[in-house]
Motif scaffolding. Structure first.
Motif, mmCIF file in Angstrom:
data_model
loop_
_atom_site.group_PDB
_atom_site.id
_atom_site.type_symbol
_atom_site.label_atom_id
_atom_site.label_comp_id
_atom_site.label_asym_id
_atom_site.label_seq_id
_atom_site.Cartn_x
_atom_site.Cartn_y
_atom_site.Cartn_z
ATOM 1 N N TRP A 1 64.362 -8.764 67.438
ATOM 2 C CA TRP A 1 64.735 -8.441 68.819
ATOM 3 C C TRP A 1 66.225 -8.699 69.056
ATOM 4 O O TRP A 1 66.908 -7.908 69.700
ATOM 5 C CB TRP A 1 63.924 -9.263 69.810
ATOM 6 C CG TRP A 1 62.471 -8.927 69.869
ATOM 7 C CD1 TRP A 1 61.839 -7.856 69.308
ATOM 8 C CD2 TRP A 1 61.464 -9.675 70.533
ATOM 9 N NE1 TRP A 1 60.490 -7.892 69.588
ATOM 10 C CE2 TRP A 1 60.231 -8.998 70.338
ATOM 11 C CE3 TRP A 1 61.462 -10.853 71.269
ATOM 12 C CZ2 TRP A 1 59.037 -9.464 70.862
ATOM 13 C CZ3 TRP A 1 60.272 -11.318 71.793
ATOM 14 C CH2 TRP A 1 59.070 -10.626 71.589
ATOM 15 N N ASN B 1 64.885 -0.402 72.801
ATOM 16 C CA ASN B 1 64.336 -1.138 73.935
ATOM 17 C C ASN B 1 64.883 -0.526 75.229
ATOM 18 O O ASN B 1 65.281 -1.230 76.147
ATOM 19 C CB ASN B 1 64.711 -2.617 73.805
ATOM 20 C CG ASN B 1 63.830 -3.536 74.607
ATOM 21 O OD1 ASN B 1 62.773 -3.148 75.101
ATOM 22 N ND2 ASN B 1 64.264 -4.770 74.753
ATOM 23 N N PRO C 1 65.354 -8.556 75.853
ATOM 24 C CA PRO C 1 64.069 -8.459 75.156
ATOM 25 C C PRO C 1 63.304 -9.772 75.119
ATOM 26 O O PRO C 1 62.092 -9.764 75.079
ATOM 27 C CB PRO C 1 64.451 -8.022 73.756
ATOM 28 C CG PRO C 1 65.846 -8.498 73.570
ATOM 29 C CD PRO C 1 66.471 -8.436 74.942
ATOM 30 N N ASN D 1 67.287 -5.121 69.508
ATOM 31 C CA ASN D 1 66.770 -4.792 70.837
ATOM 32 C C ASN D 1 67.563 -5.388 71.991
ATOM 33 O O ASN D 1 67.065 -5.465 73.107
ATOM 34 C CB ASN D 1 65.318 -5.250 70.968
ATOM 35 C CG ASN D 1 64.345 -4.499 70.082
ATOM 36 O OD1 ASN D 1 63.240 -4.951 69.873
ATOM 37 N ND2 ASN D 1 64.731 -3.342 69.571
ATOM 38 N N ARG E 1 56.742 -7.366 73.704
ATOM 39 C CA ARG E 1 58.043 -7.728 74.280
ATOM 40 C C ARG E 1 57.980 -7.854 75.787
ATOM 41 O O ARG E 1 58.595 -8.725 76.372
ATOM 42 C CB ARG E 1 59.101 -6.668 73.952
ATOM 43 C CG ARG E 1 59.507 -6.597 72.537
ATOM 44 C CD ARG E 1 60.623 -5.597 72.359
ATOM 45 N NE ARG E 1 60.198 -4.266 72.744
ATOM 46 C CZ ARG E 1 60.774 -3.143 72.349
ATOM 47 N NH1 ARG E 1 61.824 -3.197 71.562
ATOM 48 N NH2 ARG E 1 60.336 -1.970 72.733
ATOM 49 N N THR F 1 57.080 -4.272 70.105
ATOM 50 C CA THR F 1 58.358 -4.171 69.412
ATOM 51 C C THR F 1 58.558 -2.775 68.854
ATOM 52 O O THR F 1 57.636 -2.171 68.314
ATOM 53 C CB THR F 1 58.415 -5.202 68.274
ATOM 54 O OG1 THR F 1 58.338 -6.496 68.847
ATOM 55 C CG2 THR F 1 59.697 -5.065 67.466
ATOM 56 N N ARG G 1 61.333 -12.381 66.648
ATOM 57 C CA ARG G 1 62.374 -12.672 67.643
ATOM 58 C C ARG G 1 63.768 -12.370 67.080
ATOM 59 O O ARG G 1 64.635 -11.873 67.807
ATOM 60 C CB ARG G 1 62.270 -14.108 68.118
ATOM 61 C CG ARG G 1 60.961 -14.354 68.886
ATOM 62 C CD ARG G 1 61.126 -15.325 70.008
ATOM 63 N NE ARG G 1 59.918 -15.653 70.719
ATOM 64 C CZ ARG G 1 59.203 -14.836 71.481
ATOM 65 N NH1 ARG G 1 59.545 -13.593 71.581
ATOM 66 N NH2 ARG G 1 58.134 -15.245 72.123
#
Length: 180
Positions: free
Chosen positions: A163, A61, A178, A167, A117, A57, A160
Protein backbone atom coordinates in the motif's frame (compact mmCIF):
# COMPACT_ATOMS: atom_id res chain seq x y z
CA UNK A 1 -35.14 4.39 -23.23
CA UNK A 2 -33.67 5.02 -19.80
CA UNK A 3 -35.78 5.30 -16.67
CA UNK A 4 -34.95 7.08 -13.41
CA UNK A 5 -35.95 6.11 -9.88
CA UNK A 6 -35.34 7.69 -6.46
CA UNK A 7 -34.40 4.33 -4.92
CA UNK A 8 -33.80 0.66 -5.68
CA UNK A 9 -36.87 -1.53 -5.89
CA UNK A 10 -36.97 -5.24 -5.06
CA UNK A 11 -36.39 -6.35 -8.68
CA UNK A 12 -33.41 -4.05 -9.07
CA UNK A 13 -31.91 -5.29 -5.80
CA UNK A 14 -32.36 -8.88 -6.97
CA UNK A 15 -30.67 -8.03 -10.27
CA UNK A 16 -27.66 -6.53 -8.44
CA UNK A 17 -27.35 -9.54 -6.16
CA UNK A 18 -27.31 -11.89 -9.19
CA UNK A 19 -24.36 -10.14 -10.86
CA UNK A 20 -20.76 -11.36 -10.58
CA UNK A 21 -19.17 -8.03 -11.49
CA UNK A 22 -19.88 -4.36 -10.96
CA UNK A 23 -18.10 -1.20 -12.00
CA UNK A 24 -17.32 1.85 -9.88
CA UNK A 25 -16.84 5.30 -11.32
CA UNK A 26 -15.35 8.29 -9.49
CA UNK A 27 -13.59 11.54 -10.37
CA UNK A 28 -11.90 14.37 -8.56
CA UNK A 29 -12.65 17.94 -9.61
CA UNK A 30 -9.74 17.74 -12.07
CA UNK A 31 -7.75 14.92 -13.61
CA UNK A 32 -8.67 11.48 -14.81
CA UNK A 33 -12.07 9.83 -14.40
CA UNK A 34 -11.68 6.32 -13.03
CA UNK A 35 -13.85 3.30 -13.80
CA UNK A 36 -12.87 0.04 -12.12
CA UNK A 37 -14.34 -3.45 -12.34
CA UNK A 38 -15.00 -5.15 -9.00
CA UNK A 39 -15.87 -8.72 -8.17
CA UNK A 40 -15.61 -11.37 -5.49
CA UNK A 41 -18.07 -11.32 -2.61
CA UNK A 42 -17.56 -7.61 -1.94
CA UNK A 43 -20.92 -5.81 -2.24
CA UNK A 44 -24.10 -5.64 -0.16
CA UNK A 45 -27.35 -3.79 -0.79
CA UNK A 46 -28.48 -2.69 2.68
CA UNK A 47 -31.63 -0.85 1.67
CA UNK A 48 -33.35 1.00 -1.15
CA UNK A 49 -30.85 3.88 -0.85
CA UNK A 50 -27.77 2.22 0.65
CA UNK A 51 -25.04 0.03 -0.82
CA UNK A 52 -21.75 -0.91 0.84
CA UNK A 53 -18.77 -2.54 -0.79
CA UNK A 54 -15.37 -3.66 0.43
CA UNK A 55 -12.42 -2.45 -1.60
CA UNK A 56 -9.57 -4.93 -1.77
CA UNK A 57 -5.92 -4.23 -2.53
CA UNK A 58 -5.25 -3.43 -6.15
CA UNK A 59 -2.64 -1.90 -8.38
CA UNK A 60 -4.20 1.54 -7.93
CA UNK A 61 -6.30 3.34 -5.36
CA UNK A 62 -8.13 5.93 -7.45
CA UNK A 63 -11.50 5.67 -5.72
CA UNK A 64 -9.99 6.51 -2.34
CA UNK A 65 -8.17 9.54 -3.68
CA UNK A 66 -11.16 10.85 -5.59
CA UNK A 67 -13.48 10.53 -2.61
CA UNK A 68 -11.13 12.61 -0.45
CA UNK A 69 -11.87 15.49 -2.81
CA UNK A 70 -15.37 14.81 -4.16
CA UNK A 71 -17.48 12.07 -2.60
CA UNK A 72 -19.51 11.36 -5.75
CA UNK A 73 -19.72 7.74 -6.86
CA UNK A 74 -21.51 5.78 -9.55
CA UNK A 75 -21.91 2.00 -9.48
CA UNK A 76 -22.94 0.12 -12.62
CA UNK A 77 -24.07 -3.41 -13.36
CA UNK A 78 -24.94 -4.87 -16.72
CA UNK A 79 -26.52 -8.15 -17.66
CA UNK A 80 -24.45 -10.49 -19.78
CA UNK A 81 -27.16 -13.16 -19.75
CA UNK A 82 -30.73 -13.40 -20.99
CA UNK A 83 -32.22 -10.11 -19.77
CA UNK A 84 -30.72 -7.00 -21.40
CA UNK A 85 -30.32 -4.39 -18.67
CA UNK A 86 -27.86 -1.78 -17.46
CA UNK A 87 -28.42 -0.43 -13.95
CA UNK A 88 -26.57 2.51 -12.41
CA UNK A 89 -26.73 3.96 -8.92
CA UNK A 90 -25.56 7.51 -8.29
CA UNK A 91 -24.83 9.05 -4.94
CA UNK A 92 -22.34 10.11 -2.32
CA UNK A 93 -20.02 7.76 -0.50
CA UNK A 94 -18.40 7.69 2.90
CA UNK A 95 -15.05 5.90 3.29
CA UNK A 96 -14.24 3.61 6.22
CA UNK A 97 -10.72 2.37 7.01
CA UNK A 98 -9.65 -0.34 9.43
CA UNK A 99 -9.91 1.15 12.91
CA UNK A 100 -12.54 3.74 11.99
CA UNK A 101 -15.73 3.74 14.01
CA UNK A 102 -18.17 1.62 11.98
CA UNK A 103 -15.52 -0.50 10.24
CA UNK A 104 -16.09 -3.63 12.33
CA UNK A 105 -19.85 -3.55 11.85
CA UNK A 106 -19.57 -3.14 8.07
CA UNK A 107 -16.68 -5.60 7.71
CA UNK A 108 -18.79 -8.27 9.44
CA UNK A 109 -21.08 -8.23 6.38
CA UNK A 110 -18.30 -9.70 4.21
CA UNK A 111 -15.98 -12.68 4.25
CA UNK A 112 -12.74 -11.82 6.06
CA UNK A 113 -10.14 -10.56 3.62
CA UNK A 114 -6.72 -9.47 4.85
CA UNK A 115 -6.19 -7.10 1.94
CA UNK A 116 -9.32 -4.99 2.55
CA UNK A 117 -8.27 -1.33 2.22
CA UNK A 118 -11.58 0.49 2.57
CA UNK A 119 -15.29 -0.03 2.83
CA UNK A 120 -17.43 2.44 0.92
CA UNK A 121 -20.93 3.26 2.10
CA UNK A 122 -22.91 4.71 -0.81
CA UNK A 123 -26.00 6.79 -0.15
CA UNK A 124 -27.98 6.34 -3.37
CA UNK A 125 -29.89 9.39 -4.57
CA UNK A 126 -30.63 8.26 -8.14
CA UNK A 127 -31.14 4.90 -9.84
CA UNK A 128 -31.14 4.68 -13.61
CA UNK A 129 -31.87 1.74 -15.86
CA UNK A 130 -31.27 1.47 -19.58
CA UNK A 131 -31.74 -1.22 -22.19
CA UNK A 132 -28.34 -2.87 -22.54
CA UNK A 133 -29.28 -4.14 -26.00
CA UNK A 134 -25.68 -3.83 -27.25
CA UNK A 135 -24.09 -5.61 -24.25
CA UNK A 136 -22.79 -9.00 -25.44
CA UNK A 137 -23.75 -12.35 -23.99
CA UNK A 138 -20.99 -13.79 -21.82
CA UNK A 139 -20.88 -16.84 -19.61
CA UNK A 140 -19.68 -16.72 -16.01
CA UNK A 141 -17.15 -19.45 -15.32
CA UNK A 142 -15.89 -18.70 -11.80
CA UNK A 143 -14.18 -16.12 -9.64
CA UNK A 144 -10.43 -15.84 -10.05
CA UNK A 145 -8.29 -17.10 -7.18
CA UNK A 146 -5.38 -14.80 -8.10
CA UNK A 147 -6.09 -12.24 -5.37
CA UNK A 148 -6.35 -14.89 -2.66
CA UNK A 149 -3.12 -16.57 -3.80
CA UNK A 150 -1.36 -13.18 -3.73
CA UNK A 151 -2.65 -12.47 -0.21
CA UNK A 152 -1.76 -15.98 1.01
CA UNK A 153 1.84 -15.35 -0.06
CA UNK A 154 2.09 -12.10 1.93
CA UNK A 155 2.21 -11.17 5.59
CA UNK A 156 0.05 -8.34 6.89
CA UNK A 157 3.21 -6.20 6.96
CA UNK A 158 3.92 -7.09 3.30
CA UNK A 159 0.42 -5.99 2.30
CA UNK A 160 0.77 -2.68 4.14
CA UNK A 161 4.20 -2.15 2.54
CA UNK A 162 2.57 -2.68 -0.87
CA UNK A 163 0.00 0.00 0.00
CA UNK A 164 2.81 2.40 0.90
CA UNK A 165 4.70 1.62 -2.32
CA UNK A 166 1.79 1.44 -4.80
CA UNK A 167 -1.36 2.97 -3.29
CA UNK A 168 -0.38 6.36 -1.77
CA UNK A 169 -1.32 8.48 -4.80
CA UNK A 170 -3.78 8.50 -7.66
CA UNK A 171 -2.44 8.51 -11.20
CA UNK A 172 -2.84 12.30 -11.03
CA UNK A 173 -0.62 12.49 -7.93
CA UNK A 174 -3.40 13.14 -5.40
CA UNK A 175 -3.21 11.47 -1.95
CA UNK A 176 -5.31 8.37 -1.27
CA UNK A 177 -4.91 7.51 2.44
CA UNK A 178 -4.81 3.72 1.90
CA UNK A 179 -3.95 2.99 5.54
CA UNK A 180 -2.96 4.76 8.72
Amino acid sequence: MSKKFPELDANQRKFIEEQHIFFVGTAASEGQVNISPKGMDSLRVLGPNRIVWMNLTGSGNETAGHLLEANRMTLMWCSFTTRPLILRTYGTAHTFHVGDEGWDELASLFPVHRSARQIYDLKVDLVQTSCGYAVPFMDYHSDRDTMQKWVDGKSDDDIRAYWVEKNQQTIDGKPTRPAD
